[in-house]
Design an enzyme around this catalytic site. Structure first.
Site, PDB file in Angstrom:
ATOM      1  N   SER A 109       0.826  -1.205   0.000  1.00  0.00           N
ATOM      2  CA  SER A 109       0.000   0.000   0.000  1.00  0.00           C
ATOM      3  C   SER A 109       0.860   1.254   0.000  1.00  0.00           C
ATOM      4  O   SER A 109       0.497   2.258  -0.610  1.00  0.00           O
ATOM      5  CB  SER A 109      -0.967   0.000   1.179  1.00  0.00           C
ATOM      6  OG  SER A 109      -0.298  -0.140   2.410  1.00  0.00           O
ATOM      7  N   GLU A 110       2.013   1.241   0.689  1.00  0.00           N
ATOM      8  CA  GLU A 110       2.962   2.347   0.588  1.00  0.00           C
ATOM      9  C   GLU A 110       4.389   1.843   0.701  1.00  0.00           C
ATOM     10  O   GLU A 110       4.659   0.861   1.414  1.00  0.00           O
ATOM     11  CB  GLU A 110       2.757   3.406   1.683  1.00  0.00           C
ATOM     12  CG  GLU A 110       1.891   4.579   1.265  1.00  0.00           C
ATOM     13  CD  GLU A 110       0.434   4.326   1.544  1.00  0.00           C
ATOM     14  OE1 GLU A 110      -0.399   5.098   1.039  1.00  0.00           O
ATOM     15  OE2 GLU A 110       0.124   3.376   2.271  1.00  0.00           O
ATOM     16  N   THR A 111       5.272   2.533  -0.019  1.00  0.00           N
ATOM     17  CA  THR A 111       6.709   2.394   0.161  1.00  0.00           C
ATOM     18  C   THR A 111       7.243   3.757   0.578  1.00  0.00           C
ATOM     19  O   THR A 111       6.923   4.778  -0.048  1.00  0.00           O
ATOM     20  CB  THR A 111       7.395   1.921  -1.126  1.00  0.00           C
ATOM     21  OG1 THR A 111       6.897   0.614  -1.466  1.00  0.00           O
ATOM     22  CG2 THR A 111       8.896   1.842  -0.947  1.00  0.00           C
TER      23      THR A 111
END
Length: 273
Positions: free
Chosen positions: A45-47
């Site tokens: 979902s996020e890096t």
């Protein structure tokens, strides 16, 4: 360079919300295209991408977050994951200040290994239930609030915890209904169960059908439920398949978000910028 996958808002592997974390060398960020390609490859979902800043400024580290599809203004779980990496590797001690698109964010490691984030509290603006929300969710909202600029979600109150848990929304329809996504929430079914409210977060417009645990959403959930329950200190449970707990403490225009994190993968990224 080292790349890590960290499960945030959990104290055990394979739960909570996984985030990619890359600690970069001092200096400007690599090109946006490279950052986005890495985030798309990681496909979480996020890096998060962070690099140290010169001493003496308003912040210690610069921080950015990318979904598989786009950059976002605010992310709680990937900030917690980044702070966890900095503390466990000895790259930072004590309080950390991150410079991000949404302002300066704080992170402090607690004695028990948890990390407490200091984020801006979201504003909540009551709005008429938008056309299509009930049909897309498959549930009738009790209330709907718009959240602050850097979040951009609709906060939708539903009847009870069971409705939140069993929700199976029409994701393509949800994508057109808010700037970022839809947060659904309800009071906990059993107040003795270790949490005060439940939520789920759907963000198909930024490439995330359902986010496992959304830290930034709790900057809106905290004031929402604190006003209803009459307490500044609360615990939220996000009811995704992985699930996770977020402890919230409302401090006026700031909200503290506390959770644990676990590093599950530590490897090497071979595709340099």
């Amino acid at each position: 360079m080292r790349i890590r996958i960290v499960d945030a808002f959990t104290d055990r592997p394979f739960a909570g919300n996984p985030a990619g974390v890359l600690i970069l060398q001092p200096g400007p960020f690599p090109d946006d295209d490279w950052l986005q390609r890495v985030a798309t490859e990681v496909n979480l979902s996020e890096t998060a991408f962070a690099h140290p800043l010169p001493p003496g400024g308003a912040a210690d580290w610069a921080l950015r977050w990318f979904t598989p599809a786009t950059e976002v203004d605010m992310c709680g779980h990937a900030t917690l994951a980044t702070a966890h990496v900095l503390h466990t590797t000895g790259l930072a001690t004590g309080a950390i200040r991150f410079a991000a698109r949404c302002g300066v964010l704080g992170a402090t490691a607690d004695d028990d290994g948890a990390v407490t984030l200091d984020f801006p509290t979201s504003s909540l603006t009551p709005v008429t239930i938008p056309d299509g929300v009930a049909a897309a969710l498959g549930a009738v909202p009790l209330s709907v609030h718009d959240t602050a600029e850097h979040i951009g979600d609709l906060l939708v109150e539903l009847a009870d915890e069971r409705t939140v848990r069993e929700l199976s929304p029409d994701l393509p329809s949800l994508a057109a209904l808010s700037r970022r996504g839809i947060i659904v929430t309800a009071a906990a079914e059993d107040p003795a169960g270790g949490y005060d409210f439940v939520s789920r977060g759907f963000f198909p417009g930024v490439g995330i059908d359902e986010d496992p645990v959304t830290g930034s959403a709790h900057t809106a959930l905290a004031p929402f439920w604190s006003a209803r329950l009459g307490r500044a200190e609360l615990t939220g449970r996000q009811g995704s398949a992985r699930t996770g707990l977020v402890r919230t403490s409302l401090r006026g225009d700031r909200t503290l978000l506390t959770g644990h994190a676990v590093t599950v993968i530590d490897g090497e990224l071979l595709a340099a910028p």
